[in-house]
Design an enzyme around this catalytic site. Sequence first.
Site, short mmCIF file in Angstrom:
data_model
loop_
_atom_site.label_atom_id
_atom_site.label_comp_id
_atom_site.label_asym_id
_atom_site.label_seq_id
_atom_site.Cartn_x
_atom_site.Cartn_y
_atom_site.Cartn_z
N GLY A 10 0.85 -1.18 0.00
CA GLY A 10 0.00 0.00 0.00
C GLY A 10 0.89 1.23 0.00
CB ALA A 77 -10.24 -0.22 7.59
CB SER A 129 -2.55 8.78 15.47
OG SER A 129 -3.12 10.07 15.41
N GLY A 130 -1.34 10.58 13.16
CA GLY A 130 -0.50 11.74 12.89
C GLY A 130 -0.67 12.24 11.47
CE LYS A 183 -5.44 6.66 14.84
NZ LYS A 183 -5.99 6.58 13.57
CG HIS A 186 -6.08 8.66 18.76
ND1 HIS A 186 -6.48 9.11 17.52
CD2 HIS A 186 -5.05 9.47 19.11
CE1 HIS A 186 -5.74 10.14 17.15
NE2 HIS A 186 -4.85 10.38 18.11
CG ASN A 187 -9.33 7.80 14.98
OD1 ASN A 187 -8.20 8.03 15.42
ND2 ASN A 187 -9.56 7.50 13.72
CD GLU A 190 -8.90 12.39 14.87
OE1 GLU A 190 -7.86 11.75 15.12
OE2 GLU A 190 -9.48 12.32 13.77
CE LYS A 261 -11.20 9.01 5.16
NZ LYS A 261 -10.63 10.04 6.04
NE ARG A 446 -35.80 -1.05 34.11
CZ ARG A 446 -35.20 -2.06 34.75
NH1 ARG A 446 -34.82 -1.90 36.00
NH2 ARG A 446 -34.99 -3.20 34.14
#
Length: 472
Positions: A10, A77, A129-130, A183, A186-187, A190, A261, A446
């Site tokens: 890739g 992905a 990431s970055g 990750k 993390h997103n 973000e 995404k 309830r």
Amino acid sequence: MERYSYGMVGLGVMGRNLLYNIADNGFSIAGFDLDQEKVKELEEGAASGMKVRGTDTLEDFVSALEVPRKIILMVPAGKPVDAVLGNITPLLTEGDIVIDAGNSYFEDTNRRVADLASKKLHFMGMGVSGGEKGARTGPSIMPGGDPEAFKLLKPMLEAIAAKVDNEACTAYMGKGSAGNYVKMVHNGIEYAIMQLISEAYDLLKRGAGLNNDQLYQVFKEWNSGEMNSFLIEITRDIFTQKDTFTDNYLVDQILDKAGAKGTGKWTSEQAMEIGVSIPTIDIAVTSRILSAYKEERVQASEIYSEKEITKPEDTEQFIKEVGDALFLSTLISYAQGLSLLVKASEEYSFEIPLKDVVKIWRGGCIIRSVLLEKFYSAYTQDPNLSNILLDKEISELVKSKIKALRKTAGYAVTNGISSLGIQTALGYFDAYTTKSLPVNLIQAQRDYFGAHTYQRIDREGVFHTSWQSSNN
Ligand code: 6PG
């Protein structure tokens, strides 16, 4: 024939940049992409001294690598990862390692780990990431999976990762698909921080009437202190960018519909799945969805056009409060994301080292900020902290900003300026810090209509009552 230490499948911008970063650090690396143009560009773009080779076929690629092979995948992905694995695994030999560096869903990684293990191959999920720049100059790298395979990669990962105080922003994130999970969270964080920054921007722009030059100054000031972070820094710079088609600033020409995404949505789904409350991340995901209703929003704004915004009395004071509110709601978003990692680590037996997570997020990644330094010292003192809000030093910081968060949230509500992230961060804080929530009433309801039972505050056991109806 010369053999290469690493392989990269890739060669899009991320893959190529990561490959050059690896080569810059003295490791030899071969690249492959189905698009032969990209293979050609790879060798042309390599600096002299780099041991880089582009290969034309997957067979050539595989045979150019040292054994055990260490192959990094940087492909989108989902299906593309399975397609590459389907083609490449028959060419590999026992003990080879395949590392997926994309934003793969953690359960896909689990499936692939098992599939490759049955062929005596190692598969690892590794968050990177970055963005494009980070990949080239030093990202934050979140590898997880087989600890033995990780050991073979460690020296290279430490060399290419971003550095903070001479420490590499990479560490082992835990077993199985922990790397992808970390990750993903993390997103999610973000998404939350970006939502909060956009709300602060709106408050300063529509509330205090600041123009782009003034917004630049405010974000510059914020970035020079305790709010120093990558996202504040790029926001500062965005306010200086002029448009090429008009005389305006570019930010004012961009349509207000946010894309996504899917990693934020996964984070929310996961939190629901394993029972963790992360409302600011949830709201950030749903706010992007709501932003896409552009035509309806325009229509609705015409029906409900009574909103009148009262300018804050003291602009300087207002800017300071909005800054504090942004700082604290950001802190609360990290707290939510990290609490999801705590629960996920138990639930999936990942054994995620929280201290290392915040340590490697200090540099290279999109959510890097100086605030993470404080989290790092909190987890150093107590690696099992269930929520960062329970740390003594953090609690002092929170207490010093909470009034500003309340005032900012109040201003936004009174003036009809949408601030879903800010409100939700505050709401989470208030619920999390409330000794007795009113859910005793929910339990009563309830039990009333569905005999769902309840627990009592004064004795053990499970109870059901035949509730008295006023119609009786
Ligand atoms: C990173 C980013 C990166 C990417 C996200 C954005 O850490 O480098 O998070 O992974 O920018 O995929 O996601 P959305 O397109 O969903 O905003």
